[in-house]
Design a protein around this motif. Structure first.
Motif, PDB file in Angstrom:
ATOM      1  N   GLY A 133      -0.950  -1.166   9.360  1.00 47.32           N
ATOM      2  CA  GLY A 133      -2.358  -0.764   9.310  1.00 47.32           C
ATOM      3  C   GLY A 133      -2.662   0.039   8.054  1.00 47.32           C
ATOM      4  N   ARG A 134      -1.732   0.891   7.637  1.00 43.77           N
ATOM      5  CA  ARG A 134      -1.904   1.629   6.386  1.00 43.77           C
ATOM      6  C   ARG A 134      -1.862   0.681   5.190  1.00 43.77           C
ATOM      7  NH1 ARG A 134       2.379   4.733   5.194  1.00 43.77           N
ATOM      8  NH2 ARG A 134       1.173   6.214   3.951  1.00 43.77           N
ATOM      9  N   MET A 135      -0.944  -0.258   5.242  1.00 45.44           N
ATOM     10  CA  MET A 135      -0.845  -1.241   4.168  1.00 45.44           C
ATOM     11  C   MET A 135      -2.105  -2.102   4.106  1.00 45.44           C
ATOM     12  SD  MET A 135       2.066  -4.196   3.736  1.00 45.44           S
ATOM     13  CE  MET A 135       2.040  -5.367   2.374  1.00 45.44           C
ATOM     14  N   ALA A 136      -2.617  -2.489   5.269  1.00 50.31           N
ATOM     15  CA  ALA A 136      -3.833  -3.309   5.300  1.00 50.31           C
ATOM     16  C   ALA A 136      -5.014  -2.570   4.689  1.00 50.31           C
ATOM     17  CB  ALA A 136      -4.139  -3.720   6.741  1.00 50.31           C
ATOM     18  N   ALA A 137      -5.134  -1.277   4.988  1.00 48.84           N
ATOM     19  CA  ALA A 137      -6.220  -0.482   4.399  1.00 48.84           C
ATOM     20  C   ALA A 137      -6.049  -0.389   2.888  1.00 48.84           C
ATOM     21  CB  ALA A 137      -6.239   0.913   5.029  1.00 48.84           C
ATOM     22  N   TRP A 138      -4.821  -0.229   2.431  1.00 46.25           N
ATOM     23  CA  TRP A 138      -4.547  -0.153   0.989  1.00 46.25           C
ATOM     24  C   TRP A 138      -4.905  -1.470   0.305  1.00 46.25           C
ATOM     25  CZ3 TRP A 138      -1.342  -2.469  -2.640  1.00 46.25           C
ATOM     26  CH2 TRP A 138      -1.074  -1.744  -3.807  1.00 46.25           C
ATOM     27  N   LEU A 139      -4.539  -2.588   0.911  1.00 40.45           N
ATOM     28  CA  LEU A 139      -4.858  -3.906   0.336  1.00 40.45           C
ATOM     29  C   LEU A 139      -6.354  -4.177   0.364  1.00 40.45           C
ATOM     30  CD1 LEU A 139      -1.956  -5.963   1.959  1.00 40.45           C
ATOM     31  CD2 LEU A 139      -2.198  -5.417  -0.478  1.00 40.45           C
ATOM     32  N   ALA A 140      -7.018  -3.736   1.432  1.00 35.28           N
ATOM     33  CA  ALA A 140      -8.456  -3.976   1.536  1.00 35.28           C
ATOM     34  C   ALA A 140      -9.216  -3.267   0.421  1.00 35.28           C
ATOM     35  CB  ALA A 140      -8.964  -3.507   2.896  1.00 35.28           C
TER      36      ALA A 140
ATOM     37  N   ALA B 279       2.574  -3.146  -3.370  1.00 35.94           N
ATOM     38  CA  ALA B 279       1.978  -3.926  -4.456  1.00 35.94           C
ATOM     39  C   ALA B 279       2.648  -5.297  -4.569  1.00 35.94           C
ATOM     40  CB  ALA B 279       2.076  -3.165  -5.778  1.00 35.94           C
ATOM     41  N   ARG B 280       3.972  -5.312  -4.559  1.00 38.47           N
ATOM     42  CA  ARG B 280       4.678  -6.598  -4.659  1.00 38.47           C
ATOM     43  C   ARG B 280       4.472  -7.438  -3.403  1.00 38.47           C
ATOM     44  NH1 ARG B 280      10.596  -6.832  -5.868  1.00 38.47           N
ATOM     45  NH2 ARG B 280      10.768  -5.258  -4.243  1.00 38.47           N
ATOM     46  N   ALA B 281       4.528  -6.795  -2.228  1.00 42.39           N
ATOM     47  CA  ALA B 281       4.328  -7.540  -0.985  1.00 42.39           C
ATOM     48  C   ALA B 281       2.931  -8.125  -0.921  1.00 42.39           C
ATOM     49  CB  ALA B 281       4.577  -6.636   0.214  1.00 42.39           C
ATOM     50  N   GLY B 282       1.944  -7.362  -1.397  1.00 42.55           N
ATOM     51  CA  GLY B 282       0.573  -7.884  -1.430  1.00 42.55           C
ATOM     52  C   GLY B 282       0.460  -9.104  -2.319  1.00 42.55           C
TER      53      GLY B 282
ATOM     54  N   ALA C  56       5.521   9.098  -2.814  1.00 42.78           N
ATOM     55  CA  ALA C  56       4.067   8.973  -2.821  1.00 42.78           C
ATOM     56  C   ALA C  56       3.634   7.539  -2.571  1.00 42.78           C
ATOM     57  CB  ALA C  56       3.512   9.457  -4.155  1.00 42.78           C
ATOM     58  N   THR C  57       2.527   7.390  -1.838  1.00 42.32           N
ATOM     59  CA  THR C  57       1.891   6.084  -1.666  1.00 42.32           C
ATOM     60  C   THR C  57       1.342   5.642  -3.017  1.00 42.32           C
ATOM     61  OG1 THR C  57       1.271   6.653   0.591  1.00 42.32           O
ATOM     62  CG2 THR C  57       0.066   4.853  -0.439  1.00 42.32           C
TER      63      THR C  57
END
Length: 517
Positions: free
Chosen positions: A279-286, A343-346, A514-515
């Motif tokens: 969910g954190r990753m999804a918000a970052w990608l969005a 970043a790479r996973a996105g 850090a994120t």
């Protein structure tokens, strides 16, 4: 990665009697009249630059590794295979020591407790302390740093189970019939392993590793050990502290294991934590939809990734330049990466949305194309022993679910975790294991204990830190990241760890890694 358990003690009058012998000289610590073994010091192994780099040492630190290796003392301590029969069969525990550089102001010894179960800790005084960063290197000024290979691992006495003939799982949606075959094969492999050397394998428990460590302590002439534990090593620290509270100094445990040893609950909790962190990753990608194109809201990203999981399970792709097929489990594996890889996973997830052609997209190949286990360089030390991992995990697993129970749990796991759940297999590590369940009893003590929990990680779920505090006490140190055992790798956090071992004082936590911006 799993976690474990308990012990007895031998009180000896060795403390303070043993000087620091040089490894080259081969001087042994004096034996006690009660028959506890001394340390048999010997020359440390030599490692090539290729081997050292294979241990994760950066090229610019290889020379420093060689210098530290000249200071490292290496030896073995003989311990009972079965601690209930101290006069019976003996095995060797391999240990290392980096003596304090400021002997005049020495504060004691810190034992580094490795992860796993099954990881080697032989070179941890170098890799996890002296070579890690300036803050961790400072620990060695006033503390001896002790490393060891637990029984069943590396340079300590070990055995190897017969290898399993099982091949790779077929790509695509895991059907019940295929899952049952996997389950049955696991049962057969577990029975072969457990029956191959039950006298040895039945003694592979966290409790026995903790008892071994206490005999190492007495052989070194230490009245107590400070503990620095990582992952499964945190459970080992809990067990050691429960059994030997009078011999435990300060204990800092990073990425805390739960105070129980059920593999089914471990898998369930970890899967739910991975989905939360997605969910954190999804918000970052969005927030970066212009770059990744996976959706402008977290919900859209979730839906897009869940669709990718389903699509690739229905239609797995095989690329000429990848060993593994890309199915839903590969997509879900990308979705559960920690923030250092978002970043790479996105990029990889975005590539999979539009992938065509016979070769893998570049980031997909980068992240999923590396072989999981390469052939180690000649002379490389063992870093993970899978027989020990299996035996400790299964000797202490109170679940050992039948197939119907495991399959039902897996279906629920997929339903509750649509983006990341497919990355987990059916939790069937220990069915058919023929040896009895052995679980430790954890106890509270008044000694100093710090439990470092990482707020968002899934390998050691943050709630386990809170459960452990309720079970045995201690101070919670919260690391605000999602990266397993990162505390000592971050200078700000490592400085807190070093300060704790010197003064006994600790802050409430640190930011961790850090994120990405």
């Amino acid at each position: 990665m799993t976690y474990r358990t308990s012990l007895t003690a031998l009180a000896l009058a060795l403390a303070g009697l043993v000087a620091h012998p040089s490894a080259a000289g081969g001087t042994a610590s004096p034996s006690s009249s009660s028959g506890v073994s001394s340390v048999q010091w010997k020359s440390c192994p030599a490692y090539s630059d290729e081997v050292i780099r294979g241990l994760g040492v950066a090229a610019d630190k290889v020379a420093a590794f060689h210098r530290l290796l000249k200071r490292l003392e290496c030896g073995t301590v003989s311990v009972p295979l079965d601690h209930r029969e101290p006069a019976g069969r003996k095995i060797d525990i391999a240990l290392t020591r980096l003596a304090a550089t400021d002997e005049a102001h020495r504060l004691g010894a810190i034992a580094v407790l490795p992860g796993g179960p099954g990881n080697s800790g032989y070179l941890d005084p170098v890799l996890r302390a002296a070579l890690r960063n300036e803050e961790m290197a400072g620990l060695n000024e006033r503390h001896d740093i002790i490393g060891f290979d637990p029984r069943g691992v590396g340079y300590s006495t070990k055995v190897a189970c017969p290898t399993s003939p099982n091949g790779p799982q077929e790509p695509g949606t895991l059907a019940e019939e295929a899952a049952r075959k996997i389950y049955d094969a696991q049962v057969a492999a577990n029975q072969r392993c457990g029956r191959s050397d039950p006298a040895f394998l039945g003694q592979l428990t966290t409790e026995n590793v903790a008892k071994d460590l206490d005999l190492v302590r007495t052989a070194l002439g230490e009245s107590e050990l400070n503990l620095l534990g990582f992952s499964w090593g945190t459970y080992l620290g809990m067990v050691y502290r429960s059994l030997f509270p009078g011999h435990t100094g300060r204990a800092f445990l990073d990425s805390v294991a739960p105070p129980w040893t059920r593999i089914d609950e471990h898998a369930e909790d970890s899967a739910e934590a991975a989905e939360r962190n997605f969910g954190r990753m999804a918000a970052w990608l969005a927030r970066r939809d212009g770059t990744y194109g996976l959706g402008a809201t977290p919900q859209k990203v979730r839906e897009e990734v869940a669709t990718l999981v389903s699509t690739y399970d229905k239609h797995p792709r095989t690329y000429t330049d990848l060993q593994r097929p890309i199915d839903g489990s590969a997509v879900a594996d990308l979705a559960r990466r920690n923030s250092t890889e978002w970043a790479r996973a996105g990029r990889a997830l975005a590539e999979l949305r539009t992938a065509t052609g016979a070769t893998a997209p570049p980031t997909v190949k980068e992240m999923l194309g590396a072989p999981t286990m390469g052939t180690p360089a000649p002379g490389a030390p063992e870093t993970l022993n899978m027989t020990m991992n299996l035996a400790v995990s299964c000797n202490e697993d109170g679940s050992r679910a039948d197939f119907d129970t495991a399959w039902s749990a897996y279906q629920q796991l997929l339903k509750r975790n649509p983006a990341t759940g497919r990355a987990w297999g059916v939790p069937v590590m220990c069915p058919g294991w023929p040896l009895p369940v052995q679980q430790a009893t954890l106890k509270r003590s008044s000694g100093s204990l710090v439990l470092a929990g990482h707020l968002h990680e899934f390998m050691s779920v943050y709630d386990w830190t809170l459960q452990t505090r309720r079970a045995i006490g201690g101070t919670v140190y919260t690391v605000a990241d999602d990266v397993h055992v990162s505390t000592t790798r971050v200078p700000e956090c490592a400085a807190d760890v070093a300060r704790y071992f010197e003064t006994g004082k600790i802050d409430k936590g640190c930011k961790g890694l850090a994120t990405p911006n």
